[in-house]
Design a protein around this motif. Structure first.
Motif, PDB file in Angstrom:
ATOM      1  N   ASP A 494       0.827  -1.216   0.000  1.00 30.28           N
ATOM      2  CA  ASP A 494       0.000   0.000   0.000  1.00 30.28           C
ATOM      3  C   ASP A 494       0.858   1.263   0.000  1.00 30.28           C
ATOM      4  O   ASP A 494       0.422   2.324  -0.468  1.00 30.28           O
ATOM      5  N   ALA A 495       2.075   1.161   0.546  1.00 31.97           N
ATOM      6  CA  ALA A 495       2.996   2.299   0.572  1.00 31.97           C
ATOM      7  C   ALA A 495       3.819   2.392  -0.711  1.00 31.97           C
ATOM      8  O   ALA A 495       4.714   3.238  -0.819  1.00 31.97           O
ATOM      9  N   GLY A 496       3.537   1.514  -1.673  1.00 32.52           N
ATOM     10  CA  GLY A 496       4.240   1.564  -2.953  1.00 32.52           C
ATOM     11  C   GLY A 496       5.524   0.769  -3.010  1.00 32.52           C
ATOM     12  O   GLY A 496       6.330   0.943  -3.935  1.00 32.52           O
ATOM     13  N   VAL A 497       5.720  -0.118  -2.029  1.00 30.87           N
ATOM     14  CA  VAL A 497       6.930  -0.942  -2.012  1.00 30.87           C
ATOM     15  C   VAL A 497       6.749  -2.136  -2.947  1.00 30.87           C
ATOM     16  O   VAL A 497       5.700  -2.793  -2.938  1.00 30.87           O
ATOM     17  N   ILE A 498       7.758  -2.426  -3.750  1.00 27.38           N
ATOM     18  CA  ILE A 498       7.742  -3.600  -4.620  1.00 27.38           C
ATOM     19  C   ILE A 498       8.320  -4.766  -3.833  1.00 27.38           C
ATOM     20  O   ILE A 498       9.478  -4.725  -3.411  1.00 27.38           O
ATOM     21  N   LEU A 499       7.513  -5.794  -3.608  1.00 29.01           N
ATOM     22  CA  LEU A 499       7.941  -6.943  -2.814  1.00 29.01           C
ATOM     23  C   LEU A 499       8.299  -8.117  -3.716  1.00 29.01           C
ATOM     24  O   LEU A 499       7.537  -8.483  -4.605  1.00 29.01           O
ATOM     25  N   LEU A 500       9.450  -8.711  -3.460  1.00 26.96           N
ATOM     26  CA  LEU A 500       9.889  -9.910  -4.160  1.00 26.96           C
ATOM     27  C   LEU A 500       9.959 -11.076  -3.166  1.00 26.96           C
ATOM     28  O   LEU A 500      10.091 -10.848  -1.955  1.00 26.96           O
ATOM     29  N   PRO A 501       9.886 -12.331  -3.637  1.00 27.50           N
ATOM     30  CA  PRO A 501       9.786 -13.478  -2.732  1.00 27.50           C
ATOM     31  C   PRO A 501      11.019 -13.784  -1.896  1.00 27.50           C
ATOM     32  O   PRO A 501      10.940 -14.529  -0.925  1.00 27.50           O
ATOM     33  N   SER A 502      12.176 -13.252  -2.270  1.00 24.69           N
ATOM     34  CA  SER A 502      13.413 -13.523  -1.525  1.00 24.69           C
ATOM     35  C   SER A 502      14.352 -12.340  -1.661  1.00 24.69           C
ATOM     36  O   SER A 502      14.174 -11.471  -2.526  1.00 24.69           O
ATOM     37  N   ASN A 503      15.376 -12.333  -0.827  1.00 23.37           N
ATOM     38  CA  ASN A 503      16.376 -11.268  -0.936  1.00 23.37           C
ATOM     39  C   ASN A 503      17.092 -11.334  -2.279  1.00 23.37           C
ATOM     40  O   ASN A 503      17.311 -10.311  -2.931  1.00 23.37           O
ATOM     41  N   ALA A 504      17.456 -12.543  -2.703  1.00 25.36           N
ATOM     42  CA  ALA A 504      18.174 -12.684  -3.974  1.00 25.36           C
ATOM     43  C   ALA A 504      17.338 -12.140  -5.130  1.00 25.36           C
ATOM     44  O   ALA A 504      17.853 -11.437  -6.008  1.00 25.36           O
ATOM     45  N   GLN A 505      16.043 -12.440  -5.149  1.00 29.16           N
ATOM     46  CA  GLN A 505      15.187 -11.945  -6.233  1.00 29.16           C
ATOM     47  C   GLN A 505      15.003 -10.428  -6.150  1.00 29.16           C
ATOM     48  O   GLN A 505      14.952  -9.746  -7.176  1.00 29.16           O
ATOM     49  N   ALA A 506      14.922  -9.896  -4.938  1.00 32.37           N
ATOM     50  CA  ALA A 506      14.810  -8.442  -4.771  1.00 32.37           C
ATOM     51  C   ALA A 506      16.048  -7.752  -5.337  1.00 32.37           C
ATOM     52  O   ALA A 506      15.948  -6.743  -6.056  1.00 32.37           O
ATOM     53  N   VAL A 507      17.224  -8.300  -5.033  1.00 32.87           N
ATOM     54  CA  VAL A 507      18.473  -7.698  -5.520  1.00 32.87           C
ATOM     55  C   VAL A 507      18.568  -7.821  -7.040  1.00 32.87           C
ATOM     56  O   VAL A 507      18.991  -6.882  -7.724  1.00 32.87           O
ATOM     57  N   LYS A 508      18.172  -8.954  -7.584  1.00 36.74           N
ATOM     58  CA  LYS A 508      18.229  -9.138  -9.033  1.00 36.74           C
ATOM     59  C   LYS A 508      17.269  -8.186  -9.754  1.00 36.74           C
ATOM     60  O   LYS A 508      17.552  -7.713 -10.858  1.00 36.74           O
ATOM     61  N   PHE A 509      16.121  -7.900  -9.130  1.00 41.06           N
ATOM     62  CA  PHE A 509      15.186  -6.935  -9.697  1.00 41.06           C
ATOM     63  C   PHE A 509      15.838  -5.549  -9.740  1.00 41.06           C
ATOM     64  O   PHE A 509      15.767  -4.843 -10.760  1.00 41.06           O
ATOM     65  N   VAL A 510      16.472  -5.169  -8.648  1.00 42.72           N
ATOM     66  CA  VAL A 510      17.179  -3.882  -8.596  1.00 42.72           C
ATOM     67  C   VAL A 510      18.296  -3.845  -9.636  1.00 42.72           C
ATOM     68  O   VAL A 510      18.506  -2.828 -10.317  1.00 42.72           O
ATOM     69  N   GLU A 511      18.996  -4.952  -9.775  1.00 43.51           N
ATOM     70  CA  GLU A 511      20.079  -5.042 -10.761  1.00 43.51           C
ATOM     71  C   GLU A 511      19.559  -4.763 -12.170  1.00 43.51           C
ATOM     72  O   GLU A 511      20.211  -4.060 -12.964  1.00 43.51           O
ATOM     73  N   LYS A 512      18.392  -5.300 -12.499  1.00 42.87           N
ATOM     74  CA  LYS A 512      17.803  -5.067 -13.822  1.00 42.87           C
ATOM     75  C   LYS A 512      17.575  -3.571 -14.079  1.00 42.87           C
ATOM     76  O   LYS A 512      17.803  -3.065 -15.180  1.00 42.87           O
ATOM     77  N   ILE A 513      17.118  -2.864 -13.045  1.00 45.63           N
ATOM     78  CA  ILE A 513      16.882  -1.420 -13.178  1.00 45.63           C
ATOM     79  C   ILE A 513      18.193  -0.672 -13.370  1.00 45.63           C
ATOM     80  O   ILE A 513      18.356   0.140 -14.286  1.00 45.63           O
ATOM     81  N   LEU A 514      19.146  -0.962 -12.509  1.00 47.85           N
ATOM     82  CA  LEU A 514      20.387  -0.188 -12.497  1.00 47.85           C
ATOM     83  C   LEU A 514      21.232  -0.401 -13.745  1.00 47.85           C
ATOM     84  O   LEU A 514      21.941   0.512 -14.186  1.00 47.85           O
ATOM     85  N   LYS A 515      21.174  -1.588 -14.323  1.00 51.97           N
ATOM     86  CA  LYS A 515      21.930  -1.849 -15.553  1.00 51.97           C
ATOM     87  C   LYS A 515      21.426  -0.987 -16.707  1.00 51.97           C
ATOM     88  O   LYS A 515      22.157  -0.720 -17.658  1.00 51.97           O
TER      89      LYS A 515
END
Length: 518
Positions: A494-515
């Motif tokens: 509700d606060a606009g946070v994107i939730l991923l199922p694990s830490n590794a997946q959260a980091v990989k999602f961020v990696e996709k953006i930053l690349k």
């Protein structure tokens, strides 16, 4: 602003209680900064660092209680002392009427059948008390830190001699016979046994095992230094012995940051001789070396859990290095975020309460972004000049000593991270905030809820300069944890946070953006 202080001679209060009182007092109107504590050298140093040290505090002893604050001239110290008294009485009342033995000896009289003792006391006193417990044939979980490595070695050698577990020091997680100890999650019983020299790393693996429908037999913590050359992996080796003999355990998982090469070979020699399959996650470790000893090597904490579950079901394990969500949907989410940034935005700020989760984030991001700045960097040249101020791409472990001197661990009190979120939102070059949310026993009753106001404030700040702040998180927790998992998820989304199922997946999602925005 003015500085005011008060010392009460020979008045002892529990340090954790005083930390909680300090937190409540900070909410008082007119107070800018405050410390309530005992007159230890550590607390005096904290007061000095915060500009709150007075001559009165300098002369206090470790047996003296003090309060020191900076605030408006109108603040009445008598009113503050009355409020402290009220808060202390509330803490005392909330403790219930159960008898609380003052010494180990009196506790043993109350529970003569006990065979395990948990210690959470100042590290300077831990050695003598733990030694007494071991000499009385008690297994030990030592939560305390600031115990010397020489003392750790002596205690573990004594435990080894007596055939006892000595988990710690700085052991934050264990599950013994389905009883969670310290920071631990409520996970299903099963046939996977874990020995971990990493608290939140062990939690992440056990939680994902639970989410995949499997369960654990035992979780044995060793303390983070067990695999250093000075200790030699004493507890990891004993833990393996125990799990190999345990009828409920069919698969063994070992988790640690990279051990010294000598200790790694020692551990892996034991793995080679083990009659049960062993999965080894030495974070950043040498995969070929691990596999040469017949163990299953891992590429992330999630991969560790996936392989453990596969083996527990009699299936062949394979690498898990992607997303459990449809990658087409992931790419659509990434494109949506990319369309909102200003031209200035390019950096990630990882604000972690779990040390191993922060380490994993650094490992994954380094592969595509280069070395990451941190208070615990992979290379010395990436050490933050000021741990309280981020630089470029930064991942911070907020549970390290520099953030917890005189304060509770951020998994217990998330307020420090909440403040840091607001600060990061004021940097117009930041594109993404990355964080963990750790649930379970010992953790704050609502870690997600404590972040919402700060997240909203940081997002609003970025919007005011025509930017957009992406907040990405994962929840390390299960449906059985004391906190409400679904409610935590709902608050964050509700606060606009994107939730991923694990830490590794959260980091990989961020990696996709930053690349895409480098």
């Amino acid at each position: 602003m003015t500085l005011k202080s008060h010392v009460k001679k020979n008045a002892y209060y529990d340090s954790v209680v005083l930390m909680q009182v300090t937190k409540e007092l900070k909410k008082t109107e007119g107070i800018q900064e405050v410390i309530v504590g005992m007159g230890t050298d550590l607390n005096k140093e904290l007061a000095e660092n915060l500009g709150l040290l007075t001559e009165e505090i300098k002369n206090a002893t470790a047996n003296d209680f003090f309060v020191t604050l900076e605030g408006e001239e109108t603040i009445d110290m008598e009113d503050i002392l009355l409020k402290i008294k009220t808060l202390l009485n509330q803490k005392k009342t909330s403790g219930g009427e159960d008898y609380r033995p003052a010494t180990l000896r009196s506790a043993m009289k109350v529970m003569p059948e006990a065979n395990l003792a948990i210690f959470s006391i100042p590290g300077e006193y831990a050695f003598d008390e733990v030694k007494k417990a071991l000499e009385q044939d008690l297994h030990v979980m030592l939560f305390s830190d600031n115990v010397s490595i020489e003392e750790e070695k002596e205690l573990k050698e004594l435990a080894q001699e007596k055939g006892l577990l000595m988990m710690g020091p700085d052991c934050g997680t264990a599950i013994i016979n389905q009883t969670p100890l310290a920071f631990a999650n409520v996970v299903k019983p099963g046939n996977i046994g874990i020995v971990g020299a990493s608290g939140t790393g062990t939690q992440e693996v056990s939680v994902i095992i639970d989410k995949l429908g499997a369960g654990v037999s035992q979780v044995i913590g060793t303390g983070g230094r067990d695999l250093k050359e000075e200790i030699g992996g004493i507890m990891m080796l004993m833990g393996m012995d125990a799990l190999e003999k345990d009828e409920k355990t069919e698969v063994i998982v070992l988790i640690s940051k990279p051990p010294s090469e000598k200790v790694a070979h020692k551990i892996l020699e034991r793995v080679k001789a083990c009659q049960k399959p062993v999965i080894v996650d030495f974070i950043d470790g040498d995969r070929k070396m691990i596999e040469s000893y017949g163990a299953y090597a891992c590429i992330s904490l999630e991969d560790t859990a996936q392989k453990a579950v596969a083996l527990s079901k009699g299936e062949k394990p394979k690498d898990f290095d992607g997303f459990s969500i449809d990658e087409k949907l992931i790419d659509e989410m990434v494109e949506k975020e990319l369309s909102k940034y200003s031209q200035k935005q390019r950096y990630v700020r990882g604000l972690y309460t779990g040390g191993t989760l922060a380490e994993e984030a650094q490992t994954i991001l380094t592969e595509s972004l280069g070395e990451i700045f941190s208070n615990k960097p992979k290379k010395p040249e990436r050490k933050l000049a000021n741990v309280f101020k981020s630089e470029k791409h930064t991942v911070v472990d907020l549970g390290e000593d520099e953030f917890t001197i005189g304060k509770p661990h951020p998994m217990i009190d998330p307020s420090g991270r909440a403040d840091r979120i607001v600060e990061e939102g004021q940097d117009e070059e930041v594109a993404v905030l990355l964080m963990d949310m750790v649930l379970g026993y010992g953790a704050h009753e609502d870690p997600a809820g404590e972040m919402i106001e700060s997240i909203q404030q940081a997002k609003a700040q970025m919007e005011s300069v025509n930017g957009h702040l992406t907040v990405v998180a994962s929840i390390c927790g299960t449906e059985g944890d004391p906190q409400d998992m679904e409610e935590s998820r709902k608050k964050l989304e509700d606060a606009g946070v994107i939730l991923l199922p694990s830490n590794a997946q959260a980091v990989k999602f961020v990696e996709k953006i930053l690349k895409r925005i480098q």
